[in-house]
Design a protein around this motif. Structure first.
Motif, short mmCIF file in Angstrom:
data_model
loop_
_atom_site.label_atom_id
_atom_site.label_comp_id
_atom_site.label_asym_id
_atom_site.label_seq_id
_atom_site.Cartn_x
_atom_site.Cartn_y
_atom_site.Cartn_z
N ALA A 61 35.42 -85.76 32.18
CA ALA A 61 34.96 -85.30 30.87
C ALA A 61 33.70 -86.02 30.40
O ALA A 61 32.89 -85.44 29.67
N ASP A 62 33.53 -87.25 30.78
CA ASP A 62 32.32 -88.02 30.42
C ASP A 62 31.97 -88.87 31.63
O ASP A 62 32.36 -90.03 31.74
N ARG A 63 31.20 -88.30 32.54
CA ARG A 63 30.91 -88.97 33.80
C ARG A 63 30.10 -90.25 33.59
O ARG A 63 30.26 -91.22 34.33
N ALA A 64 29.21 -90.25 32.60
CA ALA A 64 28.42 -91.45 32.35
C ALA A 64 29.32 -92.62 31.95
O ALA A 64 29.18 -93.73 32.46
N TRP A 65 30.26 -92.34 31.03
CA TRP A 65 31.20 -93.39 30.64
C TRP A 65 32.05 -93.82 31.83
O TRP A 65 32.27 -95.02 32.06
N GLY A 66 32.54 -92.85 32.59
CA GLY A 66 33.40 -93.16 33.72
C GLY A 66 32.73 -94.06 34.73
O GLY A 66 33.32 -95.03 35.22
N GLU A 67 31.49 -93.77 35.05
CA GLU A 67 30.78 -94.59 36.04
C GLU A 67 30.50 -95.99 35.50
O GLU A 67 30.58 -96.97 36.24
N ARG A 68 30.19 -96.09 34.21
CA ARG A 68 29.98 -97.44 33.63
C ARG A 68 31.27 -98.25 33.68
O ARG A 68 31.28 -99.41 34.07
N ALA A 69 32.38 -97.62 33.27
CA ALA A 69 33.67 -98.34 33.24
C ALA A 69 34.12 -98.73 34.64
O ALA A 69 34.72 -99.80 34.84
N ALA A 70 33.83 -97.88 35.62
CA ALA A 70 34.33 -98.10 36.98
C ALA A 70 33.35 -98.86 37.86
O ALA A 70 33.66 -99.11 39.03
N ALA A 71 32.19 -99.25 37.33
CA ALA A 71 31.17 -99.90 38.14
C ALA A 71 31.66 -101.15 38.87
O ALA A 71 31.38 -101.32 40.07
N PRO A 72 32.44 -102.05 38.23
CA PRO A 72 32.94 -103.21 38.98
C PRO A 72 33.81 -102.82 40.16
O PRO A 72 33.72 -103.43 41.24
N LEU A 73 34.65 -101.81 40.00
CA LEU A 73 35.49 -101.36 41.11
C LEU A 73 34.65 -100.73 42.21
O LEU A 73 34.96 -100.90 43.39
N ARG A 74 33.61 -100.03 41.84
CA ARG A 74 32.74 -99.43 42.86
C ARG A 74 32.11 -100.50 43.73
O ARG A 74 32.06 -100.38 44.96
N ARG A 75 31.67 -101.58 43.10
CA ARG A 75 31.06 -102.68 43.88
C ARG A 75 32.10 -103.36 44.76
O ARG A 75 31.82 -103.71 45.91
N LEU A 76 33.30 -103.56 44.23
CA LEU A 76 34.35 -104.21 45.01
C LEU A 76 34.85 -103.34 46.15
O LEU A 76 35.29 -103.84 47.19
N ALA A 77 34.79 -102.03 45.97
CA ALA A 77 35.26 -101.11 47.01
C ALA A 77 34.33 -101.10 48.22
O ALA A 77 34.74 -100.73 49.32
N GLY A 78 33.08 -101.49 48.03
CA GLY A 78 32.14 -101.60 49.14
C GLY A 78 31.50 -100.27 49.51
O GLY A 78 31.55 -99.29 48.76
N ARG A 79 30.91 -100.22 50.67
CA ARG A 79 30.21 -99.04 51.12
C ARG A 79 31.17 -97.85 51.30
O ARG A 79 32.32 -98.03 51.68
N GLY A 80 30.66 -96.68 51.01
CA GLY A 80 31.49 -95.48 51.15
C GLY A 80 32.50 -95.31 50.03
O GLY A 80 33.50 -94.61 50.21
N ALA A 81 32.25 -95.93 48.88
CA ALA A 81 33.22 -95.85 47.78
C ALA A 81 33.26 -94.48 47.13
O ALA A 81 34.30 -94.05 46.63
N GLN A 82 32.14 -93.77 47.14
CA GLN A 82 32.10 -92.48 46.46
C GLN A 82 33.07 -91.49 47.09
O GLN A 82 33.19 -91.42 48.32
N PRO A 83 33.76 -90.70 46.27
CA PRO A 83 34.72 -89.73 46.82
C PRO A 83 34.01 -88.57 47.52
O PRO A 83 32.92 -88.15 47.11
N THR A 84 34.62 -88.07 48.56
CA THR A 84 34.12 -86.89 49.24
C THR A 84 34.52 -85.64 48.44
O THR A 84 35.35 -85.72 47.52
N GLU A 85 33.97 -84.50 48.81
CA GLU A 85 34.34 -83.26 48.13
C GLU A 85 35.83 -82.96 48.32
O GLU A 85 36.50 -82.46 47.40
N ARG A 86 36.34 -83.27 49.49
CA ARG A 86 37.76 -83.04 49.74
C ARG A 86 38.61 -83.95 48.85
O ARG A 86 39.64 -83.51 48.32
N GLU A 87 38.18 -85.19 48.67
CA GLU A 87 38.92 -86.11 47.82
C GLU A 87 38.84 -85.69 46.36
O GLU A 87 39.82 -85.81 45.61
#
Length: 378
Positions: A7-33
């Motif tokens: 619903a608010d992708r900008a907020w979601g990415e800001r809130a989840a930024a620490p997890l994205r960094r910790l998840a490492g490379r390939g963190a972004q979800p695929t279309e199937r995911e």
């Protein structure tokens, strides 16, 4: 697709930024995911739902009969619908390792009061930052007002039961309580799904696979991350065992295997996906957060009431950060209490915990802390 998703992708990415960094490379979800995430919002725990339907449709059975059958245990003589449900959870997945379950449970207990702090002010309060799964909680009235401390106590008792030695054996208290909670979720789900006022277009299934898996993430992945922020020593082997333990608990409580975290890397990636596509906080977030911070107001008096509130705000700021506190409508505080736990754990967890017999000392300390706490009930 429910409109809450992304619903608010900008907020979601800001809130989840620490997890994205910790998840490492390939963190972004695929279309199937992404497709699986959307689908998960409309899926429920079908095994428990089938049990609830069978009881509702059988004139010879009542909800009280269901409760009694669940309490009787998996090997008792129970009505056929309950037997079918028990049979579904009797055979564990082939990946379950008893040695890892035992090590994970022992590690969780050894974390002592820090585990309680993390579960309340890291996992639970952090989960309130998004409006994703809060409407069912508010509608049942279990996490507002004077009910907050009671619910925290119930959750703590369940947590101690599933981490007790043998707690997840089929005759263990943790196993029994987990199945009880699973069926309670199914009962609430059926009631809310039948409510004409439920907003399917926005929220999807009331208690759905997406939100159940996300909640499992805060008990496992987020739990370990926040423990480390308090200076707790979490070894690689203990981290693996804790994730294995909670993956089995998640399976036992009806989370589909595709959503089980299994290990920390996968857990961080999954939790990033959930938070990045969750909706931002709403009025429920603020109300529930405030109730949690003030949960000791009715049992503490004078300076103690102020101390408990300020301690909660301080450790929450340390674990979640100022941005999350603003999202929750809470005043940030200097992280004096979080830093005090870091200092204490330099001695206890990082020091004594490494010595021969140190783990046993930490376990004994944990049992004393729980018995003497308000949550412990003594």
């Amino acid at each position: 697709m429910p409109t809450r998703f992304g619903a608010d992708r900008a907020w979601g990415e800001r809130a989840a930024a620490p997890l994205r960094r910790l998840a490492g490379r390939g963190a972004q979800p695929t279309e199937r995911e992404l497709a699986a995430l959307r689908e998960g919002l409309m899926r429920r725990d079908e095994t428990a739902a089938a049990l609830v339907r069978a009881v509702r449709d059988d004139p010879a059975l009542t909800i009280k009969d269901l409760h009694r059958a669940l309490a009787a245990g998996i090997d008792a003589d129970v009505p056929e619908p309950v037997k079918v449900f028990f049979d579904a959870v009797r055979e564990r997945p082939s990946w379950v390792d008893d040695r890892l379950l035992a090590r994970g449970a022992r590690a969780c207990r050894a974390y002592g009061m820090d585990a309680g702090l993390v579960l309340a002010y890291g996992s639970l309060l952090g989960g309130y930052r998004t409006a994703a799964a809060l409407e069912p909680l508010v509608r049942t009235g279990r996490l507002t007002g004077g009910e907050t401390l009671r619910r925290i106590k119930e959750t703590s008792i369940w947590w101690r039961a599933v981490t007790a030695p043998g707690g997840l054996d089929t005759d263990g208290e943790g196993f029994r309580l987990s199945l009880h909670v699973r069926v309670m979720h199914a009962l609430v789900n059926e009631r809310l799904a039948a409510d004409p006022g439920w907003d399917w277009a926005h929220r999807g299934m009331p208690i759905n696979q997406y939100d159940q898996a996300s909640t499992l993430g805060v008990f496992s992945t987020s739990f370990l991350l926040h423990l480390r922020l308090l200076g707790v020593r979490v070894t690689r082997r203990d981290g693996r065992a804790v994730m294995h333990l909670w993956s089995y608990i998640g399976w036992l409580m009806g989370v589909d295997e595709q959503w089980l975290p299994l290990d920390e890397r996968r857990g961080r990636r999954l939790l990033y996906h959930f938070l990045a596509y969750d909706p931002p906080p709403d009025g429920n977030s603020v109300a529930l957060a405030r109730a949690l911070i003030h949960m000791y107001d009715d049992v503490a008096v004078g300076w103690r009431r102020v101390y408990e509130r300020e301690k909660a705000l301080s450790v929450s700021t340390w674990l979640l950060g100022r941005a999350a506190m603003r999202d929750l409508g809470l005043p940030p505080r200097l992280p004096w209490y979080g830093l005090s736990r870091v200092c204490a754990n330099l001695v206890m967890s990082q020091g004594i915990g490494r010595l021969p017999g140190g783990r046993s000392l930490l376990l004994a300390r944990s049992d004393r802390q729980f018995a003497n706490s308000v949550v412990g009930g003594r």
